[in-house]
Scaffold this motif. Structure first.
Motif, PDB file in Angstrom:
ATOM      1  N   ARG A 127       9.314   1.702  -4.648  1.00 55.05           N
ATOM      2  CA  ARG A 127       9.581   0.253  -5.008  1.00 55.05           C
ATOM      3  C   ARG A 127       8.112  -0.602  -4.965  1.00 55.05           C
ATOM      4  O   ARG A 127       7.976  -1.375  -5.768  1.00 55.05           O
ATOM      5  CB  ARG A 127      10.720  -0.787  -4.642  1.00 55.05           C
ATOM      6  CG  ARG A 127      11.907   0.013  -4.893  1.00 55.05           C
ATOM      7  CD  ARG A 127      13.012  -1.076  -4.588  1.00 55.05           C
ATOM      8  NE  ARG A 127      14.424  -0.207  -4.795  1.00 55.05           N
ATOM      9  CZ  ARG A 127      15.519  -0.902  -4.626  1.00 55.05           C
ATOM     10  NH1 ARG A 127      15.586  -2.200  -4.267  1.00 55.05           N
ATOM     11  NH2 ARG A 127      16.661  -0.139  -4.951  1.00 55.05           N
ATOM     12  N   HIS A 150       6.079  -2.007  -8.054  1.00 56.89           N
ATOM     13  CA  HIS A 150       5.877  -3.431  -8.256  1.00 56.89           C
ATOM     14  C   HIS A 150       4.250  -3.508  -8.285  1.00 56.89           C
ATOM     15  O   HIS A 150       3.805  -4.516  -9.175  1.00 56.89           O
ATOM     16  CB  HIS A 150       6.148  -4.257  -6.894  1.00 56.89           C
ATOM     17  CG  HIS A 150       5.828  -5.568  -6.734  1.00 56.89           C
ATOM     18  ND1 HIS A 150       4.808  -6.190  -6.388  1.00 56.89           N
ATOM     19  CD2 HIS A 150       6.565  -6.654  -7.491  1.00 56.89           C
ATOM     20  CE1 HIS A 150       5.059  -7.613  -6.374  1.00 56.89           C
ATOM     21  NE2 HIS A 150       6.123  -7.720  -7.142  1.00 56.89           N
ATOM     22  N   GLU A 197      13.815   3.855  -9.694  1.00 56.17           N
ATOM     23  CA  GLU A 197      14.817   4.842  -9.497  1.00 56.17           C
ATOM     24  C   GLU A 197      14.599   5.674 -10.902  1.00 56.17           C
ATOM     25  O   GLU A 197      14.725   6.998 -10.342  1.00 56.17           O
ATOM     26  CB  GLU A 197      16.249   4.191  -9.401  1.00 56.17           C
ATOM     27  CG  GLU A 197      16.639   3.482  -8.286  1.00 56.17           C
ATOM     28  CD  GLU A 197      17.835   3.133  -8.132  1.00 56.17           C
ATOM     29  OE1 GLU A 197      18.666   3.267  -9.257  1.00 56.17           O
ATOM     30  OE2 GLU A 197      18.276   2.316  -7.263  1.00 56.17           O
ATOM     31  N   PHE A 207      14.250  -2.346  -9.602  1.00 60.57           N
ATOM     32  CA  PHE A 207      14.780  -1.273  -8.767  1.00 60.57           C
ATOM     33  C   PHE A 207      15.112  -0.322  -9.770  1.00 60.57           C
ATOM     34  O   PHE A 207      15.109   1.157  -9.197  1.00 60.57           O
ATOM     35  CB  PHE A 207      15.602  -1.746  -7.771  1.00 60.57           C
ATOM     36  CG  PHE A 207      16.982  -2.155  -8.903  1.00 60.57           C
ATOM     37  CD1 PHE A 207      17.950  -0.953  -9.181  1.00 60.57           C
ATOM     38  CD2 PHE A 207      17.360  -3.123  -9.570  1.00 60.57           C
ATOM     39  CE1 PHE A 207      19.088  -1.287  -9.767  1.00 60.57           C
ATOM     40  CE2 PHE A 207      18.580  -3.301 -10.254  1.00 60.57           C
ATOM     41  CZ  PHE A 207      19.331  -2.369 -10.385  1.00 60.57           C
ATOM     42  N   GLU A 208      15.370  -0.612 -10.851  1.00 59.96           N
ATOM     43  CA  GLU A 208      15.886   0.794 -11.898  1.00 59.96           C
ATOM     44  C   GLU A 208      14.506   1.326 -12.438  1.00 59.96           C
ATOM     45  O   GLU A 208      14.772   2.553 -12.575  1.00 59.96           O
ATOM     46  CB  GLU A 208      16.692  -0.027 -12.873  1.00 59.96           C
ATOM     47  CG  GLU A 208      17.323   0.937 -14.018  1.00 59.96           C
ATOM     48  CD  GLU A 208      18.346   0.431 -14.872  1.00 59.96           C
ATOM     49  OE1 GLU A 208      18.615   1.278 -15.716  1.00 59.96           O
ATOM     50  OE2 GLU A 208      18.599  -0.636 -14.727  1.00 59.96           O
TER      51      GLU A 208
END
Length: 285
Positions: free
Chosen positions: A52, A56, A46, A42-43
């Motif tokens: 996301r 991934h 961001e 998630f970081e």
């Protein structure tokens, strides 16, 4: 009104976010390279402003090819040694390890400080090799592969001092001045301040900075020229803690520094990696 501001912010974020697969993959690699302990998915998403799901997919592909691994307990992603292996394979194949390293090692031993080799890559100076000469006490040991800030680094001043004022300012303004908050308290912030440093470097034949790149670090650097064309292709640097590597000591080490620069220049004739020179650039013709 609030919705309009929100829409404009979302549009700006979309425009600055990496879009292509290659751009996203490189963005992930560069981000993880500066976060050795890894980052959660998630970081990463961001920070790079990537969805996301797309993040991934990129990470999954990098894991499958062995460039990234996922830490089981915390779920963070981090680089593997494969990236470093590629870099060292290139340096060895280019002759940098065999020809330049002994020169760097000797200068490090003579100066008892960190010695670095930076090569010009396009409009940047990238550190590609180093040797640590300090046997004890505080040791300054930066990561290789990073591009130095031209406006406030000794290696940057060594290169810029060999260009015209116009060329030097153009390179610095394209990269940006290193802020005193991020770098050192004496980092030059204006054209006039930078040109003063460059005039001193031209007069000496080498760059010398005190607390410009870091609050606690000083450095001195000499340009390395191609043996045939005399074009500047890199710089050799001596760097160390401010309390130990004083301006007086740096001046006393200048004959050793300049001699190492001459030796590295001669070594380039036998090394394709050292003699590639600066990439062609429209500004320089």
């Amino acid at each position: 009104m609030a919705k309009q501001v929100e829409d404009e912010a979302r549009q700006e974020e979309t425009e600055t976010a990496p879009s292509g697969l290659l751009e996203r993959t490189l963005g992930v690699l560069e981000l993880l390279a500066t976060n050795a302990r890894g980052l959660p998915l998630f970081e990463i998403a961001e920070r790079l402003k990537i969805p996301r799901s797309a993040t991934h997919r990129v990470l999954t592909s990098l894991v499958e090819h062995g460039y990234v691994r996922q830490e089981r307990h915390h779920g963070t992603y981090e680089l593997t040694a494969k990236i470093a292996s590629l870099a060292f394979t290139f340096l060895a194949g280019a002759g940098i390890s065999d020809l330049a390293q002994p020169i760097l090692d000797r200068l490090a031993q003579e100066s008892a400080e960190l010695v670095r080799l930076a090569l010009i890559d396009g409009r940047e100076l990238v550190w590609v090799a180093k040797s640590q000469g300090s046997p004890f006490g505080l040791r300054y040991d930066p990561d290789m592969g990073q591009a130095g800030r031209l406006s406030c680094s000794a290696s940057g001043h060594a290169w810029l001092s060999c260009l015209s004022d116009e060329e030097a300012i153009a390179l610095v303004e394209r990269q940006g001045y290193g802020s005193r908050e991020e770098f050192g308290p004496r980092a030059p912030q204006t054209q006039a301040a930078l040109l003063k440093y460059l005039r001193q470097a031209r007069k000496r034949g080498f760059g010398l900075v005190v607390q410009t790149y870091s609050p606690w670090m000083n450095a001195t650097a000499a340009p390395i020229r191609h043996p045939q064309t005399r074009e500047v292709v890199g710089a050799v640097v001596i760097a160390g803690p401010h309390i130990r590597l004083t301006e007086e000591k740096m001046l006393s080490l200048s004959p050793l520094l300049l001699n190492a620069a001459r030796e590295l220049s001669l070594a380039m004739a036998a090394s394709p990696g050292l003699s590639h020179g600066r990439s062609r650039d429209p500004f320089f013709g």
